[in-house]
Design an enzyme around this catalytic site. Sequence first.
Site, mmCIF file in Angstrom:
data_model
loop_
_atom_site.group_PDB
_atom_site.id
_atom_site.type_symbol
_atom_site.label_atom_id
_atom_site.label_comp_id
_atom_site.label_asym_id
_atom_site.label_seq_id
_atom_site.Cartn_x
_atom_site.Cartn_y
_atom_site.Cartn_z
ATOM 1 N N ASP B 9 0.806 -1.195 -0.148
ATOM 2 C CA ASP B 9 0.061 -0.192 0.117
ATOM 3 C C ASP B 9 0.909 1.265 -0.050
ATOM 4 O O ASP B 9 2.146 1.247 0.551
ATOM 5 C CB ASP B 9 -0.884 -0.056 1.183
ATOM 6 C CG ASP B 9 -1.815 1.098 1.281
ATOM 7 O OD1 ASP B 9 -2.378 1.407 0.047
ATOM 8 O OD2 ASP B 9 -1.822 2.058 2.188
ATOM 9 N N GLU B 151 -3.697 9.626 7.434
ATOM 10 C CA GLU B 151 -2.188 9.271 7.645
ATOM 11 C C GLU B 151 -1.661 9.999 8.413
ATOM 12 O O GLU B 151 -0.694 9.748 9.169
ATOM 13 C CB GLU B 151 -1.406 9.377 6.193
ATOM 14 C CG GLU B 151 -1.788 8.539 5.207
ATOM 15 C CD GLU B 151 -0.955 6.727 5.333
ATOM 16 O OE1 GLU B 151 0.185 7.135 6.020
ATOM 17 O OE2 GLU B 151 -1.355 6.104 4.669
#
Lengths: 276, 276
Positions: B9, B151
């Site tokens: 990813d 994130e």
Amino acid sequence: MDQPIGVIDSGVGGLTVARELMRQLPKEQLIYLGDTIRCPYGPRPEAEVVQFTLEMVEFLQKKQIKLLVIACNTATAFTIDLLRERLSIPIIGVIQPGARAAIKVTKTKTIAVIGTDGTIGSKAYPKALKQISSDLTIYDLACPQFVPIVESGHFSPEAAKHVVEQSLKPITNLRGLDTLILGCTHYPLLAEPIKQVMGANVEIISSGEEAAREVSALLSYQALAYRGNRLAKHFFYTTGSPELFEQIANRWMDYPVQHVENIVIDQSLVEKNKSF
Amino acid sequence: MDQPIGVIDSGVGGLTVARELMRQLPKEQLIYLGDTIRCPYGPRPEAEVVQFTLEMVEFLQKKQIKLLVIACNTATAFTIDLLRERLSIPIIGVIQPGARAAIKVTKTKTIAVIGTDGTIGSKAYPKALKQISSDLTIYDLACPQFVPIVESGHFSPEAAKHVVEQSLKPITNLRGLDTLILGCTHYPLLAEPIKQVMGANVEIISSGEEAAREVSALLSYQALAYRGNRLAKHFFYTTGSPELFEQIANRWMDYPVQHVENIVIDQSLVEKNKSF
């Protein structure tokens, strides 16, 4: 690829899988064969189920199918390994897709399976489930009265509810149970009473619906999907009465099931089993 | 087969896929690589996403993986065809599984997809959906603000709700819409506010969860599943800070994410992109 997908079942139950295939893969053509005259497979000995299934597969192979769906749990339990050895095309049964979907859905890791005597006796579901995850509590229960109700083509909601209620008694109110696999492709036609009896906390998995989902995936991974643009036409065959098949089929299917053809697979077997 | 499954990813978003793989396939070992230092991939040009993805795949190939999961929609959109040509192992992206699941779920045949600029710009979802069924109404919407929130590792529910509400405005109250694909593996971490904004009549499809379901199926059809009995151990690598990775991961995962290793894929690229 322009070739059809073959679908076999012991009778009309596999139409629940065909319906899902048509809905999920509207461009793919189906050839359906229901062994209505020898239905149900559930109470038959393994050797007989194997023989009947091989005969059906032989018929479909002549139709150049690109993928075979065994839309019958009993036939899947007894023949899928054998068929995978013998045939070069991909074969999708209904047991593993149902097992995988149940594992995806369950939060309590407590799963029940209902099916015919043959399917439940084979322990195919517990085996498929445990192979993926050891950490599951599994209950299984044979419901031999369900298929004859569905194949008869006429059942009142009240009568169905009564039979379902009586049959499912051993698995209602099981602690922690949150997922029930309909381990027979006839059972989605009794989904309403089954849902009512099991209650809102138990998610119902239709093994046929999940098989259709995996057909979609496998066609893609094996580059077998039809790549053009069409709304596919389908063909239906039965070893029994085309009229009864059409009658039952058109009660459930969105697709107009017409021109059903009767085929004779093996005259001696047909004669022998007429009284079954 | 005793070999691990590789998962790549752009950062930590693919952990939502890893979590589902662990849950649905508890015997299978994972090796996860998150390209955190170069995250996000969404706004990057195609050539760059391709190069970064190839570099990650190269790292995983040295680990003898038996199957590769591209747990990033942007990377899937730009590299899956290329990778399928180059690698001999099965490769599962997140776009087609999401598309297939949406088609299974929708009743109104009206589907919306949200994702990064890269994914939405690639039109990979509409293409995948239309390839299976022509008869769909499809809406798509880029939500470039979602990945940075996730994130960052710290977002208040209120702030997240506000951003989600603003971003999803163009697709709330669309007539007939009953299915929304989260076309980015970071988005399941914002599932709660997304559900609140979209309302109870819209089913949310997590492309990562569906990818895990297809990994399970493909391992079985290709006879690649681990056949013994074990609770697998997993390994995690990041191109960024192992501490931040562990922090974020352990907030969501049931599996204790420890001993995360930092790897340097290409020093020049890392230097070049530090300011990104």
